[in-house]
Motif scaffolding. Structure first.
Motif, short mmCIF file in Angstrom:
data_model
loop_
_atom_site.label_atom_id
_atom_site.label_comp_id
_atom_site.label_asym_id
_atom_site.label_seq_id
_atom_site.Cartn_x
_atom_site.Cartn_y
_atom_site.Cartn_z
N CYS A 79 3.24 1.66 9.15
CA CYS A 79 2.00 2.35 9.53
C CYS A 79 2.22 3.86 9.62
N PHE A 80 3.38 4.27 10.11
CA PHE A 80 3.69 5.70 10.16
C PHE A 80 3.78 6.26 8.73
N SER A 81 4.34 5.51 7.80
CA SER A 81 4.44 5.98 6.42
C SER A 81 3.07 6.15 5.79
N LEU A 82 2.15 5.21 6.07
CA LEU A 82 0.80 5.33 5.52
C LEU A 82 0.10 6.57 6.08
N CYS A 83 0.22 6.80 7.37
CA CYS A 83 -0.37 8.01 7.96
C CYS A 83 0.29 9.26 7.39
N GLN A 84 1.58 9.20 7.15
CA GLN A 84 2.30 10.34 6.60
C GLN A 84 1.82 10.68 5.20
N VAL A 85 1.60 9.67 4.37
CA VAL A 85 1.10 9.90 3.02
C VAL A 85 -0.27 10.54 3.06
N ALA A 86 -1.13 10.03 3.96
CA ALA A 86 -2.49 10.58 4.06
C ALA A 86 -2.45 12.02 4.55
N VAL A 87 -1.57 12.34 5.48
CA VAL A 87 -1.49 13.71 6.01
C VAL A 87 -0.96 14.67 4.96
N LEU A 88 0.07 14.26 4.22
CA LEU A 88 0.69 15.15 3.25
C LEU A 88 -0.14 15.33 1.99
N LYS A 89 -1.24 14.61 1.87
CA LYS A 89 -2.14 14.83 0.74
C LYS A 89 -3.20 15.88 1.04
N HIS A 90 -3.34 16.27 2.29
CA HIS A 90 -4.37 17.23 2.65
C HIS A 90 -3.96 18.61 2.15
N PHE A 108 0.83 -1.21 0.00
CA PHE A 108 0.00 0.00 0.00
C PHE A 108 0.86 1.26 0.00
N ILE A 109 2.03 1.20 0.62
CA ILE A 109 2.92 2.35 0.60
C ILE A 109 3.37 2.66 -0.82
N VAL A 110 3.67 1.62 -1.59
CA VAL A 110 4.08 1.82 -2.98
C VAL A 110 2.94 2.41 -3.80
N GLU A 111 1.72 1.90 -3.59
CA GLU A 111 0.58 2.37 -4.37
C GLU A 111 0.21 3.81 -4.02
N LEU A 112 0.20 4.13 -2.74
CA LEU A 112 -0.21 5.47 -2.32
C LEU A 112 0.94 6.46 -2.34
N GLY A 113 2.12 6.02 -1.96
CA GLY A 113 3.26 6.93 -1.90
C GLY A 113 3.75 7.35 -3.25
N ALA A 114 3.55 6.51 -4.28
CA ALA A 114 4.03 6.88 -5.61
C ALA A 114 3.27 8.08 -6.16
N GLU A 115 2.02 8.32 -5.69
CA GLU A 115 1.25 9.44 -6.19
C GLU A 115 1.80 10.78 -5.72
N SER A 116 2.58 10.75 -4.65
CA SER A 116 3.14 12.01 -4.15
C SER A 116 4.46 12.37 -4.83
N GLY A 117 4.92 11.53 -5.74
CA GLY A 117 6.17 11.81 -6.43
C GLY A 117 5.93 12.50 -7.75
N VAL A 118 6.77 12.18 -8.73
CA VAL A 118 6.70 12.81 -10.04
C VAL A 118 5.96 11.89 -11.00
N ASP A 119 5.01 12.42 -11.75
CA ASP A 119 4.26 11.62 -12.73
C ASP A 119 5.09 11.41 -13.97
N ASN A 120 6.08 10.58 -13.87
CA ASN A 120 6.99 10.32 -14.97
C ASN A 120 6.80 8.88 -15.43
N PRO A 121 6.39 8.66 -16.68
CA PRO A 121 6.22 7.29 -17.15
C PRO A 121 7.51 6.48 -17.12
N ASN A 122 8.66 7.15 -17.14
CA ASN A 122 9.91 6.40 -17.08
C ASN A 122 10.08 5.67 -15.77
#
Length: 388
Positions: free
Chosen positions: A280-291, A231-245
């Motif tokens: 679990c901290f990383s998942l909460c971090q991703v959710a917080v930084l999307k707000h 889940f970290i890979v799926e959710l955390g990748a959205e906070s990076g760069v949208d680069n198809p490479n």
């Protein structure tokens, strides 16, 4: 008994107690008491003084050995992590599982500013990615065609563009470079403590894993860790760069948790306690930084959704790395050439004038000699010393 014969010839038995032993002569205070308890009293007192009380036995049984006494807790990164966990366990009174959770949360909070910095850089790079892609493509085309002038021009424009918008693709590696040493230090520290083992770790767990030095008997923690990594890979990748490479890299990260599961399933539960807490901290971090409000408060730019046509074509992660390496080599050669030209120009400006012609035009030269000098000059090419 001492038998005495009186003057009348009748034997009399002396029943008076015998004199005290000579050893008591040096203890006059003991000679006045009854000899039977006197002889046993010093021995009983010595035994009573030497034997520990029940309270002392209980305190000795409950006292833990420090990590330093067990050969742990040095001043290395691993030792500092062990000292942190021991402080939470001994000074704060937390059980070992609670100390591991508290130490993990504390370490993640310490590196949280670095995470925020990485989010800012990723957002800025994402917003200018199409323009950077155009400049990069121009530089690649000039390099492939052998046009060094056009390559130098595109390279200079790319550098100016990055300075103008304060972006640098290498800053994206800041977060992994900070998080990886902390993860490895926690992993090695807990594994050493479990394999030694630290005696109190055997009863420092909770729920179905009371012993933190052995593997999870029901494999619940390894499965939870694998799921949270996915889940970290799926959710955390959205906070990076949208680069198809980076799609190939994302696919590798998706299957990585399932690949390493058979190799990590028998790790001590102390390691999985840290790993699961960090995930679990990383998942909460991703959710917080999307707000949006939190991103605005932390000065993280909003991401711009670019059309697919404006993004770079999917060439694969390995191909992109190879192309980037070749571009870096070409740019280095170009910079070296410019540096040499600048050095020659500086020497020419400071020193005497250097001859860049094959003959002196002020002197009359016969035609035959002039032709020979012309041929020699075309081979010598004295201007190469200046241009390099």
């Amino acid at each position: 008994q001492i038998v005495q014969i009186t003057s009348m010839g009748v034997p009399v038995v002396d029943i008076s107690p015998p004199p005290p032993p000579p050893v008591l002569d040096s203890f006059p205070e003991l000679a006045s008491a009854d000899p039977t308890p006197i002889l046993g009293q010093p021995v009983v007192e010595q035994v009573a003084d030497a034997a520990p009380t029940a309270l002392e036995v209980l305190q000795a049984a409950t006292t833990e050995s420090s990590l330093a006494e067990l050969g742990l807790g040095a001043y290395t990164p691993v030792g500092l992590i062990q000292n942190l966990l021991e402080f939470a366990h001994v000074n704060l009174g937390l059980p070992w599982w609670g100390a591991i959770v508290a130490g993990t949360v504390f370490a993640r909070l310490v590196v949280f500013p670095v995470i925020v910095k990485g989010q800012r850089e990723a957002a800025k790079l994402n917003n200018v990615l199409p323009e950077m892609t155009k400049l990069t493509n121009r530089m690649n085309e000039a390099k492939q065609s052998g046009n060094k002038f056009e390559f130098a021009k595109a390279y200079s424009e790319l550098n100016l563009f990055q300075k103008k918008y304060d972006v640098n693709p290498l800053r994206g590696f800041l977060v992994p470079l900070v998080q990886a040493p902390i993860f490895m230090s926690f992993f090695i520290a807990l594994r050493k403590m479990a394999y030694l083992p630290v005696p109190s770790l055997m009863t420092g767990g909770v729920l179905w894993f009371p012993d933190l030095t052995i593997a999870d008997p029901f494999y619940i923690l390894p499965l939870f860790v694998t799921g949270t990594m996915f889940f970290i890979v799926e959710l955390g990748a959205e906070s990076g760069v949208d680069n198809p490479n980076l799609r190939t890299m994302k696919t590798v990260f998706r299957i990585m948790p399932f690949v390493i599961l058979p190799f990590t399933i028998n790790f001590p539960t102390a390691v999985f306690t840290y790993w699961l807490t960090s995930n679990c901290f990383s998942l909460c971090q991703v959710a917080v930084l999307k707000h949006p409000a939190i991103r605005s408060r932390l000065k993280i730019p909003e991401k711009i959704q670019h059309p697919t046509s404006a993004l770079p074509q999917n060439e694969g992660f390995i191909e992109s790395m190879k192309k980037g390496w070749k571009n870096a080599q070409s740019a280095q050669k170009l910079e070296e050439r410019e540096r040499r030209i600048k050095n020659h120009l500086d020497l020419a400006a400071k020193g005497p004038l250097r001859q860049t012609f094959t003959h002196n035009p002020l002197q009359q030269t016969p035609p035959i000699a002039l032709a020979k000098d012309k041929d020699a000059g075309s081979k010598a090419r004295p201007w190469k010393d200046t241009l390099g």
